[in-house]
Design an enzyme around this catalytic site. Structure first.
Site, PDB file in Angstrom:
ATOM      1  N   CYS A 171      35.167 -17.678 -49.107  1.00  0.00           N
ATOM      2  CA  CYS A 171      35.173 -17.505 -50.559  1.00  0.00           C
ATOM      3  C   CYS A 171      36.472 -16.821 -50.959  1.00  0.00           C
ATOM      4  CB  CYS A 171      33.977 -16.659 -50.985  1.00  0.00           C
ATOM      5  SG  CYS A 171      33.831 -16.430 -52.774  1.00  0.00           S
ATOM      6  N   GLU A 197      26.131 -20.849 -43.452  1.00  0.00           N
ATOM      7  CA  GLU A 197      24.805 -20.236 -43.339  1.00  0.00           C
ATOM      8  C   GLU A 197      23.818 -20.857 -44.312  1.00  0.00           C
ATOM      9  OE1 GLU A 197      26.375 -15.694 -42.456  1.00  0.00           O
ATOM     10  OE2 GLU A 197      25.077 -16.094 -44.147  1.00  0.00           O
ATOM     11  N   CYS A 217      31.258  -7.680 -50.837  1.00  0.00           N
ATOM     12  CA  CYS A 217      30.712  -8.891 -50.216  1.00  0.00           C
ATOM     13  C   CYS A 217      31.420  -9.239 -48.915  1.00  0.00           C
ATOM     14  CB  CYS A 217      30.832 -10.048 -51.210  1.00  0.00           C
ATOM     15  SG  CYS A 217      30.143 -11.583 -50.590  1.00  0.00           S
ATOM     16  N   CYS A 256      35.146 -10.244 -54.212  1.00  0.00           N
ATOM     17  CA  CYS A 256      34.250  -9.160 -54.628  1.00  0.00           C
ATOM     18  C   CYS A 256      34.244  -8.065 -53.555  1.00  0.00           C
ATOM     19  CB  CYS A 256      32.833  -9.689 -54.862  1.00  0.00           C
ATOM     20  SG  CYS A 256      32.755 -10.869 -56.214  1.00  0.00           S
ATOM     21  N   CYS A 273      18.284 -21.159 -49.442  1.00  0.00           N
ATOM     22  CA  CYS A 273      19.509 -20.620 -50.029  1.00  0.00           C
ATOM     23  C   CYS A 273      20.679 -21.292 -49.310  1.00  0.00           C
ATOM     24  CB  CYS A 273      19.540 -19.108 -49.822  1.00  0.00           C
ATOM     25  SG  CYS A 273      21.084 -18.338 -50.364  1.00  0.00           S
ATOM     26  N   CYS A 282      24.809 -12.120 -47.566  1.00  0.00           N
ATOM     27  CA  CYS A 282      25.783 -13.214 -47.508  1.00  0.00           C
ATOM     28  C   CYS A 282      26.873 -13.008 -46.480  1.00  0.00           C
ATOM     29  CB  CYS A 282      26.486 -13.371 -48.844  1.00  0.00           C
ATOM     30  SG  CYS A 282      25.472 -13.003 -50.230  1.00  0.00           S
TER      31      CYS A 282
HETATM   32  N1  SAH Z   1      29.527 -16.542 -55.693  1.00  0.00           N
HETATM   33  C1  SAH Z   1      28.205 -16.576 -56.224  1.00  0.00           C
HETATM   34  C2  SAH Z   1      27.125 -16.877 -55.208  1.00  0.00           C
HETATM   35  C3  SAH Z   1      27.223 -16.217 -53.861  1.00  0.00           C
HETATM   36  S1  SAH Z   1      26.944 -14.478 -53.775  1.00  0.00           S
HETATM   37  C4  SAH Z   1      27.909 -15.293 -56.970  1.00  0.00           C
HETATM   38  O1  SAH Z   1      28.770 -14.419 -57.006  1.00  0.00           O
HETATM   39  O2  SAH Z   1      26.852 -15.183 -57.573  1.00  0.00           O
HETATM   40  C5  SAH Z   1      25.218 -14.325 -54.041  1.00  0.00           C
HETATM   41  C6  SAH Z   1      24.778 -12.962 -54.542  1.00  0.00           C
HETATM   42  O3  SAH Z   1      24.785 -11.985 -53.486  1.00  0.00           O
HETATM   43  C7  SAH Z   1      25.715 -12.416 -55.604  1.00  0.00           C
HETATM   44  O4  SAH Z   1      24.970 -11.826 -56.632  1.00  0.00           O
HETATM   45  C8  SAH Z   1      26.503 -11.401 -54.813  1.00  0.00           C
HETATM   46  O5  SAH Z   1      27.140 -10.500 -55.671  1.00  0.00           O
HETATM   47  C9  SAH Z   1      25.451 -10.815 -53.915  1.00  0.00           C
HETATM   48  N2  SAH Z   1      25.941 -10.036 -52.770  1.00  0.00           N
HETATM   49  C10 SAH Z   1      27.098 -10.181 -52.086  1.00  0.00           C
HETATM   50  N3  SAH Z   1      27.199  -9.249 -51.115  1.00  0.00           N
HETATM   51  C11 SAH Z   1      26.081  -8.499 -51.166  1.00  0.00           C
HETATM   52  C12 SAH Z   1      25.606  -7.385 -50.425  1.00  0.00           C
HETATM   53  N4  SAH Z   1      26.285  -6.849 -49.425  1.00  0.00           N
HETATM   54  N5  SAH Z   1      24.401  -6.850 -50.780  1.00  0.00           N
HETATM   55  C13 SAH Z   1      23.678  -7.383 -51.788  1.00  0.00           C
HETATM   56  N6  SAH Z   1      24.066  -8.445 -52.503  1.00  0.00           N
HETATM   57  C14 SAH Z   1      25.262  -9.002 -52.215  1.00  0.00           C
END
Ligand code: SAH
Length: 346
Positions: free
Chosen positions: A111, A91, A118, A115, A104, A332
């Protein structure tokens, strides 16, 4: 026969690949590919015809294939699903802000960081993206825009610091005069907190903006939300962030997703302000973007405002992430997940 892709090669790599062609030819070709976005050798008019034909026989300039596109109703956010040579899909999101354009990009296919909130990590890691593929995401956005984007954020699918070498190669190439000549200040790397890699990045002399996904003000809660915290706890992460800010003079952004009822109380705000006090840092609050596979809830608007207000009145500069493209599922991994379910239409 598979043609060798020249896109993503540095000038030195092009010179080596195209030897015994004289070096000035490699330079011309680099300029055509990167400065002018030319993909067909036939369109490289400054090259002799015979050479163009010969190059076409052995080489190609392949950026990425468009698999699908979604545009937000306000026209300010467009999300693209790009197909890579091996059939993987990533994406890319193009955003038009009042202060400029940004793209972006994803750094991995899937990944492995796990988390809990996510969508990108649900099916684990498929593979790292190459420097060429990451650069291709940016060039794709430029092509859509008709000019170079003003800034790049590596905040799409994947953990960029788990794909360190290719990331650095891409950033250096992006910065080269024969490529886009992009200032490192215009690039933001977002990480979940790979502490040794943050230290390494600090010493690369490429002062990109560092964004650290914090999401919790104490180790217990952070480890519950982000498994990586069990490997590198808050103390070492905050120290690495501070060192990065001191070494580069660049303010570190701490991302903080507000998850309704989980990490969004005044007590959380107080602890967050406490652990960040004295740091060259600011906080970007991100209201949780609901993901169907995840059971977290967004915070209420009132909670977001209270949290924001608390930080700003307690010495921590905070902003609230402007939600862009919620109507095109901009969070994401959601587009890719839909594509894999066959929902996404071309
Ligand atoms: N791995 C890296 C970059 C990708 S995630 C990182 O963790 O920073 C990019 C951002 O989007 C991160 O801050 C992540 O925690 C956030 N993110 C992931 N899922 C999300 C969601 N459902 N709502 C809001 N932010 C989210």
């Amino acid at each position: 026969m598979n043609k060798t892709n020249l896109f993503g090669m540095t000038l030195e790599e092009l010179e080596a690949e195209l030897a015994p062609l004289p070096k000035f030819r490699a330079k011309q070709i680099a300029a055509q590919i990167y400065k002018h976005g030319v993909k067909k050798f036939d369109d490289m008019s400054e090259l002799p015809k015979a050479l163009r034909a010969e190059l076409s026989e052995h080489y190609e300039v392949r950026v990425a294939d468009l698999l699908g596109r979604l545009d937000s109703a306000d026209g300010l956010t467009s999300k693209f699903l790009l197909g890579l040579a091996d059939g993987a899909a990533v994406e890319v999101v193009l955003m038009l802000h009042d202060y400029g354009t940004s793209v972006c990009i994803s750094s991995q296919v899937g990944c492995q960081m796990g988390c809990k909130f996510c969508a990108s990590t649900l099916k684990g890691l498929q593979r790292n993206l190459t420097a060429a593929e990451m650069l291709g995401e940016i060039f794709f956005a430029n092509e859509i825009l008709g000019k170079a984007v003003d800034s790049v954020v590596v905040m799409g699918t994947g953990e960029p610091l788990m794909n360190y070498d290719e990331l650095i190669k891409m950033l250096r190439l992006l910065h080269e005069d024969y490529c886009l000549g992009m200032s490192y200040r215009k690039v933001t790397i977002s990480t979940c907190g790979i502490v040794p890699a943050i230290k390494k990045l600090r010493d690369e002399k490429i002062p990109v903006t560092l964004s650290i996904s914090l999401h919790a003000p104490d180790d217990n809660l952070r480890s519950a939300l982000m498994p990586i915290n069990s490997a590198f706890g808050l103390k070492s992460l905050l120290q690495a962030g501070d060192d990065y800010a001191q070494a580069t003079g660049r303010r570190v952004t701490y991302e903080y997703i507000l998850l309704g009822g989980v990490n969004d109380t005044e007590e959380h705000a107080r602890r967050l302000a406490k652990i960040l006090s004295g740091q060259l840092a600011n906080v970007n609050l991100i209201p949780f973007n609901p993901v169907s596979e995840r059971s977290f809830k967004p915070p209420t608007n009132a909670t977001v405002k209270k949290f924001f207000h608390f930080l700003n009145t307690h010495g921590i500069g905070a902003t609230i992430r402007k939600e862009m493209g919620a109507d095109v599922n901009a969070a994401c991994g959601q587009l890719r997940a839909k594509h894999n379910q066959g929902v996404f239409q071309k």
